[in-house]
Write a protein that holds these residues in place. Structure first.
Motif, PDB file in Angstrom:
ATOM      1  N   MET A  55       0.844  -1.198   0.000  1.00  0.00           N
ATOM      2  CA  MET A  55       0.000   0.000   0.000  1.00  0.00           C
ATOM      3  C   MET A  55       0.877   1.244   0.000  1.00  0.00           C
ATOM      4  O   MET A  55       1.895   1.295   0.681  1.00  0.00           O
ATOM      5  N   LYS A  56       0.444   2.254  -0.746  1.00  0.00           N
ATOM      6  CA  LYS A  56       1.188   3.510  -0.798  1.00  0.00           C
ATOM      7  C   LYS A  56       0.995   4.304   0.488  1.00  0.00           C
ATOM      8  O   LYS A  56      -0.063   4.268   1.110  1.00  0.00           O
ATOM      9  N   SER A  57       2.016   5.046   0.871  1.00  0.00           N
ATOM     10  CA  SER A  57       1.905   5.936   2.030  1.00  0.00           C
ATOM     11  C   SER A  57       1.053   7.145   1.669  1.00  0.00           C
ATOM     12  O   SER A  57       1.083   7.634   0.541  1.00  0.00           O
ATOM     13  N   PHE A  58       0.287   7.629   2.652  1.00  0.00           N
ATOM     14  CA  PHE A  58      -0.497   8.837   2.447  1.00  0.00           C
ATOM     15  C   PHE A  58       0.377  10.068   2.606  1.00  0.00           C
ATOM     16  O   PHE A  58       1.264  10.118   3.477  1.00  0.00           O
ATOM     17  N   CYS A  59       0.125  11.070   1.780  1.00  0.00           N
ATOM     18  CA  CYS A  59       0.782  12.382   1.927  1.00  0.00           C
ATOM     19  C   CYS A  59      -0.321  13.425   2.053  1.00  0.00           C
ATOM     20  O   CYS A  59      -1.078  13.666   1.100  1.00  0.00           O
ATOM     21  N   PHE A  60      -0.416  14.033   3.211  1.00  0.00           N
ATOM     22  CA  PHE A  60      -1.473  15.014   3.465  1.00  0.00           C
ATOM     23  C   PHE A  60      -1.034  16.390   2.958  1.00  0.00           C
ATOM     24  O   PHE A  60       0.131  16.775   3.114  1.00  0.00           O
ATOM     25  N   VAL A  61      -1.959  17.126   2.344  1.00  0.00           N
ATOM     26  CA  VAL A  61      -1.648  18.428   1.754  1.00  0.00           C
ATOM     27  C   VAL A  61      -2.345  19.529   2.545  1.00  0.00           C
ATOM     28  O   VAL A  61      -3.572  19.530   2.700  1.00  0.00           O
ATOM     29  N   LEU A  62      -1.548  20.472   3.041  1.00  0.00           N
ATOM     30  CA  LEU A  62      -2.052  21.641   3.763  1.00  0.00           C
ATOM     31  C   LEU A  62      -1.894  22.844   2.833  1.00  0.00           C
ATOM     32  O   LEU A  62      -0.769  23.180   2.457  1.00  0.00           O
ATOM     33  N   MET A  63      -2.977  23.488   2.450  1.00  0.00           N
ATOM     34  CA  MET A  63      -2.858  24.603   1.519  1.00  0.00           C
ATOM     35  C   MET A  63      -4.168  25.379   1.453  1.00  0.00           C
ATOM     36  O   MET A  63      -5.219  24.866   1.842  1.00  0.00           O
ATOM     37  N   PRO A  64      -4.135  26.614   0.936  1.00  0.00           N
ATOM     38  CA  PRO A  64      -5.380  27.328   0.688  1.00  0.00           C
ATOM     39  C   PRO A  64      -6.176  26.630  -0.418  1.00  0.00           C
ATOM     40  O   PRO A  64      -5.666  25.740  -1.095  1.00  0.00           O
ATOM     41  N   PHE A  65      -7.420  27.056  -0.589  1.00  0.00           N
ATOM     42  CA  PHE A  65      -8.292  26.445  -1.569  1.00  0.00           C
ATOM     43  C   PHE A  65      -8.820  27.489  -2.549  1.00  0.00           C
ATOM     44  O   PHE A  65      -8.908  28.663  -2.223  1.00  0.00           O
ATOM     45  N   GLN A  66      -9.132  27.019  -3.749  1.00  0.00           N
ATOM     46  CA  GLN A  66      -9.749  27.848  -4.771  1.00  0.00           C
ATOM     47  C   GLN A  66      -8.849  29.049  -5.093  1.00  0.00           C
ATOM     48  O   GLN A  66      -7.634  28.926  -5.118  1.00  0.00           O
ATOM     49  N   LYS A  67      -9.436  30.198  -5.363  1.00  0.00           N
ATOM     50  CA  LYS A  67      -8.653  31.389  -5.729  1.00  0.00           C
ATOM     51  C   LYS A  67      -8.585  32.323  -4.524  1.00  0.00           C
ATOM     52  O   LYS A  67      -9.609  32.678  -3.954  1.00  0.00           O
ATOM     53  N   LYS A  68      -7.381  32.695  -4.143  1.00  0.00           N
ATOM     54  CA  LYS A  68      -7.193  33.554  -2.975  1.00  0.00           C
ATOM     55  C   LYS A  68      -6.246  34.704  -3.315  1.00  0.00           C
ATOM     56  O   LYS A  68      -5.305  34.540  -4.103  1.00  0.00           O
ATOM     57  N   LEU A  69      -6.491  35.849  -2.699  1.00  0.00           N
ATOM     58  CA  LEU A  69      -5.625  37.016  -2.896  1.00  0.00           C
ATOM     59  C   LEU A  69      -4.396  36.897  -2.015  1.00  0.00           C
ATOM     60  O   LEU A  69      -4.494  36.667  -0.811  1.00  0.00           O
ATOM     61  N   ASP A  70      -3.232  37.036  -2.622  1.00  0.00           N
ATOM     62  CA  ASP A  70      -1.971  37.094  -1.886  1.00  0.00           C
ATOM     63  C   ASP A  70      -1.703  38.559  -1.553  1.00  0.00           C
ATOM     64  O   ASP A  70      -1.429  39.372  -2.447  1.00  0.00           O
ATOM     65  N   GLN A  71      -1.807  38.905  -0.270  1.00  0.00           N
ATOM     66  CA  GLN A  71      -1.699  40.308   0.133  1.00  0.00           C
ATOM     67  C   GLN A  71      -0.334  40.891  -0.192  1.00  0.00           C
ATOM     68  O   GLN A  71      -0.212  42.082  -0.498  1.00  0.00           O
ATOM     69  N   GLN A  72       0.716  40.081  -0.138  1.00  0.00           N
ATOM     70  CA  GLN A  72       2.059  40.601  -0.418  1.00  0.00           C
ATOM     71  C   GLN A  72       2.204  41.032  -1.867  1.00  0.00           C
ATOM     72  O   GLN A  72       2.702  42.107  -2.169  1.00  0.00           O
ATOM     73  N   SER A  73       1.757  40.174  -2.782  1.00  0.00           N
ATOM     74  CA  SER A  73       1.923  40.479  -4.207  1.00  0.00           C
ATOM     75  C   SER A  73       0.714  41.164  -4.811  1.00  0.00           C
ATOM     76  O   SER A  73       0.755  41.611  -5.956  1.00  0.00           O
ATOM     77  N   ILE A  89      -4.272  34.103  -6.690  1.00  0.00           N
ATOM     78  CA  ILE A  89      -3.625  32.848  -7.074  1.00  0.00           C
ATOM     79  C   ILE A  89      -4.656  31.726  -7.079  1.00  0.00           C
ATOM     80  O   ILE A  89      -5.461  31.593  -6.161  1.00  0.00           O
ATOM     81  N   ASP A  90      -4.623  30.909  -8.113  1.00  0.00           N
ATOM     82  CA  ASP A  90      -5.517  29.759  -8.233  1.00  0.00           C
ATOM     83  C   ASP A  90      -4.842  28.557  -7.571  1.00  0.00           C
ATOM     84  O   ASP A  90      -4.036  27.864  -8.182  1.00  0.00           O
ATOM     85  N   PHE A  91      -5.192  28.295  -6.302  1.00  0.00           N
ATOM     86  CA  PHE A  91      -4.522  27.225  -5.566  1.00  0.00           C
ATOM     87  C   PHE A  91      -4.984  25.842  -5.998  1.00  0.00           C
ATOM     88  O   PHE A  91      -4.250  24.862  -5.827  1.00  0.00           O
ATOM     89  N   ASP A  92      -6.172  25.746  -6.554  1.00  0.00           N
ATOM     90  CA  ASP A  92      -6.596  24.455  -7.095  1.00  0.00           C
ATOM     91  C   ASP A  92      -5.704  24.071  -8.276  1.00  0.00           C
ATOM     92  O   ASP A  92      -5.379  22.899  -8.475  1.00  0.00           O
ATOM     93  N   ALA A  93      -5.295  25.081  -9.067  1.00  0.00           N
ATOM     94  CA  ALA A  93      -4.377  24.825 -10.178  1.00  0.00           C
ATOM     95  C   ALA A  93      -2.995  24.432  -9.652  1.00  0.00           C
ATOM     96  O   ALA A  93      -2.327  23.550 -10.218  1.00  0.00           O
ATOM     97  N   VAL A  94      -2.550  25.074  -8.568  1.00  0.00           N
ATOM     98  CA  VAL A  94      -1.265  24.717  -7.956  1.00  0.00           C
ATOM     99  C   VAL A  94      -1.295  23.251  -7.520  1.00  0.00           C
ATOM    100  O   VAL A  94      -0.340  22.494  -7.724  1.00  0.00           O
ATOM    101  N   TYR A  95      -2.424  22.855  -6.929  1.00  0.00           N
ATOM    102  CA  TYR A  95      -2.552  21.461  -6.482  1.00  0.00           C
ATOM    103  C   TYR A  95      -2.551  20.498  -7.664  1.00  0.00           C
ATOM    104  O   TYR A  95      -1.826  19.504  -7.669  1.00  0.00           O
ATOM    105  N   GLU A  96      -3.353  20.785  -8.676  1.00  0.00           N
ATOM    106  CA  GLU A  96      -3.504  19.861  -9.798  1.00  0.00           C
ATOM    107  C   GLU A  96      -2.273  19.807 -10.695  1.00  0.00           C
ATOM    108  O   GLU A  96      -1.967  18.756 -11.268  1.00  0.00           O
ATOM    109  N   GLN A  97      -1.548  20.930 -10.830  1.00  0.00           N
ATOM    110  CA  GLN A  97      -0.423  20.970 -11.762  1.00  0.00           C
ATOM    111  C   GLN A  97       0.926  20.658 -11.108  1.00  0.00           C
ATOM    112  O   GLN A  97       1.856  20.234 -11.793  1.00  0.00           O
ATOM    113  N   ILE A  98       1.022  20.884  -9.803  1.00  0.00           N
ATOM    114  CA  ILE A  98       2.317  20.676  -9.135  1.00  0.00           C
ATOM    115  C   ILE A  98       2.223  19.605  -8.045  1.00  0.00           C
ATOM    116  O   ILE A  98       2.890  18.575  -8.104  1.00  0.00           O
ATOM    117  N   ILE A  99       1.387  19.850  -7.053  1.00  0.00           N
ATOM    118  CA  ILE A  99       1.432  19.048  -5.831  1.00  0.00           C
ATOM    119  C   ILE A  99       0.938  17.620  -6.043  1.00  0.00           C
ATOM    120  O   ILE A  99       1.631  16.651  -5.700  1.00  0.00           O
TER     121      ILE A  99
END
Length: 444
Positions: free
Chosen positions: A1-19, A23-33
């Motif tokens: 059985m594969k080990s589980f890797c839990f992902v902690l991150m924002p969801f959907q589209k969120k404003l990054d106050q610094q920049s 940012i589309d965090f769902d895209a970050v999850y699907e394309q990278i994580i």
């Protein structure tokens, strides 16, 4: 059985106050994580909608503590993510990989921790997901050779290491598999229609099931427009879920759709009293008073007071966050319905147009971003612009109630234009196209 890797991150589209970038965090999850975790021969486990709703519950703690590996995206310095990371670092001495947007200035408390940077383009999407994916896979593979990455365990030598019983981890795996299985079933059921979702709902006890499954069921019932099903489900949920703002908003929305409008007003006004105006809550409350106005008109009863209330809440919601044009376009549309011209419409229209146009021009623009521009173009009597945005909107429809809502709004405007003696053939054509788009979906 594969080990589980839990992902902690924002969801959907969120404003990054610094920049000051969305940012589309769902895209970050699907394309990278997600692909990086799978390339490392692990099973990704994301908190999903229940954490987006702010639900802190037993199952979430189990995932944080019992998953062999974890990835935490610290971009936007999201409070929920940092809270969850603190729990993870307190319970797990190693195998937690950090990542964040390139150029981000990390808060002082975690600035010394090493993490993986990834690049975000002007459109809010990962600009080089392949490089970031490969780098994250390498870090995950390296984390198989335990090396302490928790500041707590690094600084306090004799801090006790956790000893988790095999029985507990086996039960956790069963729960995780159960949750993933039901979420996949719900996704398929939504494609089949209302009956399929109802059949699955009959198998789930909302008082005992994983909150992630319960929230996903609620959103699935909403997607197939089973509003009574949404109301019944929420009324059976445990308080830890029903007390969250997102679920209370959905409850108010569903109560309105089953014409329990006064109860919907009570629910949504209570949310505003506790948390202040917001584009989401005010938008939903504005919709309730808009429907009460329509009801009164249909019955020949006095209706102007309801119309004014709807305009008030929509305007208040837009002023709370002018980056969200949804309540703004509704305010402008309802101001059009007044018997006399209201100067507020001329004042707010260019602001709403600018806010909506910025969203519609992003590569990640969704149906509502484009449908809003259709409606604003109609209000501006710009037939060509409305037709252009309609072409783009029609290929981004996700749920059948989306084009229906837009068509209803535009039909209301067409009736008003006709009452004013304006030509409306061009607008009738747009409404017909939106009605036709609903036929793509299975009948409920």
């Amino acid at each position: 059985m594969k080990s589980f890797c839990f992902v902690l991150m924002p969801f959907q589209k969120k404003l990054d106050q610094q920049s000051q970038q969305t940012i589309d965090f769902d895209a970050v999850y699907e394309q990278i994580i997600r692909p990086a975790i799978e390339d490392a021969a692990m099973e990704p486990l994301r908190g999903d909608e229940e954490m987006a709703a702010g639900i802190i519950h037993k199952h979430m703690f189990e995932r944080l503590m019992l998953c062999d590996f974890a990835v935490a995206d610290l971009t936007t310095a999201n409070a929920n993510v940092f809270y969850e990371l603190g729990i993870r670092h307190a319970g797990r001495p190693h195998s937690t990989v950090l990542m964040f947007r390139k150029g981000m200035h990390l808060p002082f408390d975690v600035a010394s921790l090493r993490g993986l940077e990834y690049e975000i383009g002007p459109d809010g999407l990962p600009s080089d997901p392949e490089t970031a994916r490969i780098a994250l896979t390498e870090k995950l593979n390296t984390s198989r050779q335990p090396r302490e990455d928790s500041p707590l365990f690094q600084l306090i030598d004799k801090w006790p290491r956790p000893a988790v019983a095999h029985l507990k981890t086996d039960l956790f795996r069963e729960l995780a598999d159960y949750s993933a299985s039901y979420k996949k079933k719900l996704l398929e059921a939504r494609k089949s229609g209302q009956k399929a979702v109802r059949n699955l709902a009959a198998e789930i006890d909302p008082a005992k099931a994983d909150p992630g499954v319960v929230v996903d069921l609620m959103l699935s019932l909403r997607a197939v427009e089973d509003w009574q099903g949404v109301v019944s489900l929420i009324e059976q949920m445990p308080s830890l879920i029903t007390e969250t703002t997102m679920v209370r908003e959905q409850y108010g929305m569903a109560l309105n759709r089953v014409k329990r409008r006064d109860e919907a007003i009570d629910v949504l006004e209570d949310v505003i009293r506790q948390h202040g105006p917001s584009s989401e809550t005010n938008g939903l409350l504005g919709r309730v008073f808009k429907d009460k106005w329509k009801d009164a008109r249909a019955d020949g009863a006095p209706d102007r007071g309801f119309l004014k209330k709807a305009i008030h809440y929509y305007l208040e919601g837009f002023e709370a966050d002018i980056r969200d044009p949804y309540p703004g376009v509704n305010a402008v549309t309802l101001l059009e319905m007044l018997d006399t011209r209201d100067e507020r419409q001329e004042e707010i229209f260019p602001v709403v147009w600018y806010s909506a146009k910025r969203r519609a021009e992003r590569k990640s623009a969704d149906y509502w971003d484009l449908a809003t521009m259709v409606e604003l173009s109609v209000l501006g009597r710009d037939a060509d612009s409305a037709a252009d945005y309609l072409d783009d909107a029609l290929v981004t429809i996700r749920e059948p109630w989306e084009p229906k809502t837009t068509a209803d709004n535009l039909q209301m405007l067409a009736d008003k234009f006709l009452e004013n003696g304006e030509e409306t053939d061009w607008l009738k054509s747009i409404v017909e196209d939106l009605r036709d788009a609903q036929t793509r979906f299975p009948a409920n």
